[in-house]
Design a protein around this motif. Structure first.
Motif, PDB file in Angstrom:
ATOM      1  N   PHE A   1      15.477   6.404  23.064  1.00  0.00           N
ATOM      2  CA  PHE A   1      15.262   4.923  22.945  1.00  0.00           C
ATOM      3  C   PHE A   1      15.360   4.591  21.373  1.00  0.00           C
ATOM      4  O   PHE A   1      15.383   5.335  20.434  1.00  0.00           O
TER       5      PHE A   1
ATOM      6  N   ASP B   1      -2.064   3.535  24.105  1.00  0.00           N
ATOM      7  CA  ASP B   1      -1.981   3.320  25.503  1.00  0.00           C
ATOM      8  C   ASP B   1      -0.635   4.014  25.967  1.00  0.00           C
ATOM      9  O   ASP B   1       0.197   4.305  24.976  1.00  0.00           O
ATOM     10  N   LYS B   2      -0.544   4.258  27.210  1.00  0.00           N
ATOM     11  CA  LYS B   2       0.570   4.936  27.563  1.00  0.00           C
ATOM     12  C   LYS B   2       1.899   4.207  27.398  1.00  0.00           C
ATOM     13  O   LYS B   2       3.177   4.782  27.441  1.00  0.00           O
ATOM     14  N   ASN B   3       1.910   2.677  26.962  1.00  0.00           N
ATOM     15  CA  ASN B   3       3.083   2.065  26.880  1.00  0.00           C
ATOM     16  C   ASN B   3       3.445   2.080  25.195  1.00  0.00           C
ATOM     17  O   ASN B   3       4.417   1.482  24.869  1.00  0.00           O
ATOM     18  N   GLY B   4       2.762   2.710  24.509  1.00  0.00           N
ATOM     19  CA  GLY B   4       2.860   2.980  23.084  1.00  0.00           C
ATOM     20  C   GLY B   4       2.204   2.045  22.060  1.00  0.00           C
ATOM     21  O   GLY B   4       2.529   1.981  21.050  1.00  0.00           O
ATOM     22  N   GLN B   5       1.160   1.399  22.628  1.00  0.00           N
ATOM     23  CA  GLN B   5       0.403   0.675  21.712  1.00  0.00           C
ATOM     24  C   GLN B   5      -0.614   1.395  21.165  1.00  0.00           C
ATOM     25  O   GLN B   5      -1.403   1.755  21.755  1.00  0.00           O
ATOM     26  N   LEU B   6      -0.727   1.236  19.886  1.00  0.00           N
ATOM     27  CA  LEU B   6      -1.933   1.798  18.993  1.00  0.00           C
ATOM     28  C   LEU B   6      -2.958   1.178  19.272  1.00  0.00           C
ATOM     29  O   LEU B   6      -3.239  -0.196  19.164  1.00  0.00           O
ATOM     30  N   ILE B   7      -4.404   1.740  19.712  1.00  0.00           N
ATOM     31  CA  ILE B   7      -5.546   1.380  20.015  1.00  0.00           C
ATOM     32  C   ILE B   7      -6.367   1.643  18.960  1.00  0.00           C
ATOM     33  O   ILE B   7      -7.128   0.150  18.531  1.00  0.00           O
TER      34      ILE B   7
ATOM     35  N   TYR C   1      12.472  -2.421  22.231  1.00  0.00           N
ATOM     36  CA  TYR C   1      12.800  -0.962  22.670  1.00  0.00           C
ATOM     37  C   TYR C   1      14.142  -1.095  23.013  1.00  0.00           C
ATOM     38  O   TYR C   1      14.532  -2.337  23.877  1.00  0.00           O
TER      39      TYR C   1
ATOM     40  N   ASN D   1      -6.048  -7.493  21.874  1.00  0.00           N
ATOM     41  CA  ASN D   1      -7.157  -6.818  21.074  1.00  0.00           C
ATOM     42  C   ASN D   1      -7.961  -7.895  20.357  1.00  0.00           C
ATOM     43  O   ASN D   1      -7.662  -8.496  19.417  1.00  0.00           O
TER      44      ASN D   1
ATOM     45  N   LYS E   1       5.855  -5.951  24.766  1.00  0.00           N
ATOM     46  CA  LYS E   1       6.798  -5.130  24.855  1.00  0.00           C
ATOM     47  C   LYS E   1       8.062  -5.503  25.465  1.00  0.00           C
ATOM     48  O   LYS E   1       8.034  -6.056  26.489  1.00  0.00           O
TER      49      LYS E   1
ATOM     50  N   PHE F   1      -1.070  -5.892  25.196  1.00  0.00           N
ATOM     51  CA  PHE F   1      -2.236  -5.626  24.933  1.00  0.00           C
ATOM     52  C   PHE F   1      -2.846  -6.491  23.987  1.00  0.00           C
ATOM     53  O   PHE F   1      -2.225  -6.896  22.956  1.00  0.00           O
TER      54      PHE F   1
ATOM     55  N   HIS G   1       6.976  -5.382  20.264  1.00  0.00           N
ATOM     56  CA  HIS G   1       7.533  -4.118  20.204  1.00  0.00           C
ATOM     57  C   HIS G   1       9.109  -4.034  20.840  1.00  0.00           C
ATOM     58  O   HIS G   1       9.119  -4.151  22.020  1.00  0.00           O
TER      59      HIS G   1
ATOM     60  N   SER H   1       4.457   4.912  19.205  1.00  0.00           N
ATOM     61  CA  SER H   1       5.372   4.790  20.345  1.00  0.00           C
ATOM     62  C   SER H   1       6.082   6.111  20.497  1.00  0.00           C
ATOM     63  O   SER H   1       6.462   6.243  21.578  1.00  0.00           O
TER      64      SER H   1
ATOM     65  N   PHE I   1      13.456   1.870  18.784  1.00  0.00           N
ATOM     66  CA  PHE I   1      12.002   1.241  18.642  1.00  0.00           C
ATOM     67  C   PHE I   1      11.865   0.241  17.305  1.00  0.00           C
ATOM     68  O   PHE I   1      12.184   0.945  16.226  1.00  0.00           O
TER      69      PHE I   1
ATOM     70  N   LYS J   1       8.311   1.311  31.492  1.00  0.00           N
ATOM     71  CA  LYS J   1       7.054   1.330  31.774  1.00  0.00           C
ATOM     72  C   LYS J   1       6.110   0.262  30.897  1.00  0.00           C
ATOM     73  O   LYS J   1       6.428   0.052  29.638  1.00  0.00           O
TER      74      LYS J   1
END
Lengths: 195, 164
Positions: free
Chosen positions: A57, B36-42, A77, A5, A14, A3, A75, B58, A59, A94
């Protein structure tokens, strides 16, 4: 799936630690947590059973520093290693950017290692990933125990492509950061290729 | 790495933030955030200072993933809304456009009905914004703007420096 940003100038990636039950995935994260500066880490979250076996999990968010003005966060896991948590294990993969396979070096765990590696390949394929194309590192853990298999044998069984592998003792630390650093580096190199 | 990486640009981030702020005010919520679905804060809005948003993000994604797993076992495509009721605080989690998770934490100053109504409205707006982001990211890739990306010049030294 990383991700990126541009607004907060952050990159989030991840990394998943995979391996058979009791191979030391959670122990790897616990060591990283203990040895990281408080300002670089978040809380270590463990969704575990009463007997401290991972249920869903673990984290651990890590903020390692800046690259070209972007904060780089990883991150970390772990998956639950026990065979019957297969359904949960799949979910953790995922959006993965890099995988660490933690193998248990004890001779009697070799079969469990191979089974887990096959399971990893199948689960990745289900999500549309190919282990051969993903940033990937192998760790041979528990090297301090007396009944360990020789590294050459483990390499033959678990690492036929001869990708980077690290001997480790996750409880006391040797090899833990070397493993993490290697996979993180591969993830960033991959990012560089795509963006 | 698949081509579905999420890239967030300043302009769209502003729009998302605006939507979240509005939702936060309209629902009288404590905290509103997007993951997002993978656990990242947007993004987030509200009283986030006492909350560990990274962990929350997460765990929420884990929650949605587990619920999605249950749905598939039952032959459902997905359960799009989760609601947890606590003694003081409640949490409303909803899946937007199959990809983004919207979380609203609220107490007795608000109500489930109000939250559901407002979430439904904002979902449409957010879906549009995320579609725009996906289109923009595809466009930039095909136009080759990636060459200007800050990541093209990452050196081994930069990476080594992270681990000092």
């Amino acid at each position: 799936m990383s991700f990126i940003n541009y607004s907060s100038r952050e990159i989030n990636c991840k990394i998943v630690y995979y391996g058979p039950g009791l191979c030391g995935k959670t122990t790897n994260l616990q060591y990283v947590y203990r040895k990281t500066n408080p300002d670089q880490k978040g809380k270590l979250i463990s969704l575990a059973t009463e007997t401290e076996r991972t249920l869903f999990f673990d984290f651990l968010p890590l903020a390692l520093g800046d690259i070209k003005g972007f904060k780089v966060r990883f991150h970390l896991y772990t998956v639950p290693g026990q065979v019957f948590y297969a359904a949960s294990r799949k979910l953790i993969l995922k959006g993965v950017d890099g995988v660490v396979f933690v193998a248990d070096s004890q001779i009697e765990r070799m079969e469990a290692n191979m089974e887990s590696l096959d399971d990893l390949k199948i689960n990745l394929a289900e999500q549309g990933y190919d282990l051969d194309k993903l940033p990937y590192t192998v760790q041979f853990n528990k090297r301090d125990l007396p009944n360990v298999a020789p590294v050459e044998n483990m390499n033959k069984l678990l690492n036929p492509r001869n990708i980077p592998c690290f001997e480790a003792v996750a409880v006391t630390g040797p090899g833990v950061f070397e493993t993490l650093k290697n996979v993180a580096k591969q993830v960033l190199v991959e990012l560089k290729k795509h963006y | 790495m698949s081509g579905s990486d999420l890239v967030m640009y300043e302009e769209e981030f502003g729009k998302i933030d605006e939507e979240l702020q509005r939702l936060y005010i309209q629902t009288n919520a404590k905290v509103v955030f997007l993951v997002d679905k993978n656990g990242q804060l947007i993004a987030s809005a509200g009283e986030t200072h006492d909350i560990d948003t990274t962990s929350l993000a997460s765990l929420t994604a884990g929650n949605i993933a587990a619920t999605g797993g249950i749905a598939r076992l039952l032959g459902e495509k997905e359960f799009t809304i989760l609601f947890h009721e606590g003694e003081k605080d409640n949490i409303h989690i909803s899946l937007i456009g199959q990809r983004i998770i919207l979380v609203v934490i609220f107490d007795s100053r608000s109500s489930l009905g109000l939250v559901r109504l407002r979430v439904k409205k904002v979902s449409e707006a957010l879906t549009r914004i995320f579609n725009d982001i996906a289109a923009k990211s595809e466009r930039e890739k095909s136009e080759g703007k990636i060459d200007e990306s800050p990541f093209a010049e990452i050196s081994d030294e930069d990476i080594d420096n992270l681990f000092r």
